[in-house]
Design an enzyme around this catalytic site. Structure first.
Site, PDB file in Angstrom:
ATOM      1  N   ARG A   1      37.043  38.005  45.602  1.00  0.00           N
ATOM      2  CA  ARG A   1      37.194  39.144  46.405  1.00  0.00           C
ATOM      3  C   ARG A   1      35.614  39.715  46.406  1.00  0.00           C
ATOM      4  NH1 ARG A   1      36.129  45.026  45.301  1.00  0.00           N
ATOM      5  NH2 ARG A   1      37.057  45.998  46.657  1.00  0.00           N
TER       6      ARG A   1
ATOM      7  N   GLY B   1      33.402  43.198  47.662  1.00  0.00           N
ATOM      8  CA  GLY B   1      33.656  44.689  48.027  1.00  0.00           C
ATOM      9  C   GLY B   1      32.393  45.000  48.749  1.00  0.00           C
TER      10      GLY B   1
ATOM     11  N   THR C   1      31.486  50.695  41.524  1.00  0.00           N
ATOM     12  CA  THR C   1      29.865  50.680  42.065  1.00  0.00           C
ATOM     13  C   THR C   1      29.045  51.688  41.511  1.00  0.00           C
ATOM     14  OG1 THR C   1      31.017  50.018  44.153  1.00  0.00           O
ATOM     15  CG2 THR C   1      28.800  50.709  44.221  1.00  0.00           C
TER      16      THR C   1
END
Length: 370
Positions: free
Chosen positions: A214, A216, A186
């Site tokens: 997926r 996050g 990130t």
């Protein structure tokens, strides 16, 4: 404030930053700050747009885990998450697991603005879109899409090949553990515009070898970024979070931090940001995860607060806190436009590894206002 000023701060992830890539990362962070402040005469000068411009630069840099250069999924593809939040309105927009998008943060911003428009049928406009739905929305909004393979960098390919082969053909039945730098996750930005409004954003390629589909913390409301202001606009905060997404999402880390700061500011007591960061990361993040068996909960916070200074003047304060080995940050303002960039590292005195019996939080204040 007597002198109107724009402030921006960015981060390149909390995790482990090797010496080899240090200068490249710091250079990218400086460029992001400079581009965010520069803008063209036609560019929107709102905090939200400052954040978007900064993150676009980070997404375009191959040394950072967002946009081009993102970690690859288990299937060898790039799927990105991104989010933005406007502190003035509380509006939020995010996208998750989206392929073939050059700058996911642009789509998150477009979705936020789209949510403000009335719907002809009275439907509630979405604040999060994922996968093919997000890609289709990007096409409808004229946001640049690319062939999925164009998002894959040589560096990401090398890392994927190395660790995918170990996963498929482990030596003596043990594939080993992913290196610390593979966990870097990130990028993000926080901003204060010349009206004193705040905004925050995040963008991520996720963890190396993550499951396809997926999402996050960078796509999750209350987890990866948060921005808020008081009704009087005399206090507020904007934060951008990095680290292990599942850890961060479980605690809703960004929103929890915002609520803690708001509670103390509402009580008219002196704001002790250092204490709040320490308490949140220790008691509400690390300890619950360790009780679940997580030995090293990973998170990093870039926090910009609006506080009352001398003569009742609103002033910005910039903080960085993390539980990892290091965190990369930079900041600048229109009064001091030359960006300052740092790879903040845990001091040797605190130990190079997390001690489960001691606080693992490193906190520092950065002089964005001086």
């Amino acid at each position: 404030m007597e002198e109107r000023c724009v402030y921006v701060a960015v981060h390149g992830g909390a995790g482990y930053h090797g010496v080899v890539s240090e200068q490249s990362i710091k250079s990218a962070l400086k460029r992001a700050c400079a581009r965010a402040l520069r803008g063209s005469p036609l560019d929107d000068s709102s905090a939200l747009s400052v954040v978007e411009r900064a993150i676009v630069v980070l997404e375009d840099d191959e040394y950072l885990n967002a946009g081009y250069g993102s970690n690859l999924t288990i299937d060898g593809t790039v799927e990105c998450d991104a989010a933005v939040m406007d502190g003035l309105s509380g509006d939020f927009g995010s996208v998750g697991a989206v392929p073939g998008l050059k700058n996911p943060i642009k789509l998150a911003s477009a979705l936020l603005r789209h949510s403000r428009e009335p719907d002809s049928l009275g439907r509630i406009r979405p604040m999060t879109l994922v996968a093919s739905g997000a890609y289709s929305f990007a096409s409808s909004q004229g946001i640049q899409t690319v062939a999925p393979d164009e998002m894959i960098s040589p560096r990401a390919t090398q890392e994927w090949q190395k660790w995918k082969s170990r996963l498929d053909d482990p030596v003596d039945g043990d594939p080993g553990s992913l290196p610390q730098d593979a966990m870097q996750d990130t990028v993000g930005a926080v901003a204060w515009d010349n009206e004193g409004n705040l905004a925050a954003g995040v963008s991520s390629g996720g963890l190396l070898l993550k499951y396809s589909g997926r999402i996050g913390e960078a796509a999750t409301f209350g987890a990866g970024c948060w921005a808020q202001q008081s009704c009087s606009e005399r206090s507020g905060m904007a934060c951008s979070i990095s680290g292990a997404g599942e850890h961060i999402m479980r605690g809703g880390l960004a929103r929890v931090l915002g609520e803690a700061l708001q509670s103390q500011q509402s009580n008219d007591s002196e704001l002790d940001t250092h204490h709040i960061l320490l308490r949140i990361l220790n008691q509400q993040f690390t300890e619950p995860l360790r009780q679940r068996g997580e030995r090293m909960p990973n998170a990093g916070i870039l926090l910009l607060t609006k506080e009352q200074g001398e003569d009742d003047e609103a002033v910005p304060r910039l903080w960085c806190a993390f539980t990892t080995e290091s965190m990369a940050v930079a900041y600048a303002s229109t009064t001091k436009p030359s960006p300052k960039a740092f790879i903040l590292r845990r001091p040797a005195s605190t130990g190079s590894a997390i001690d489960v019996d001691k606080s693992s939080v490193f906190i520092t204040a950065l002089p964005i206002h001086r």
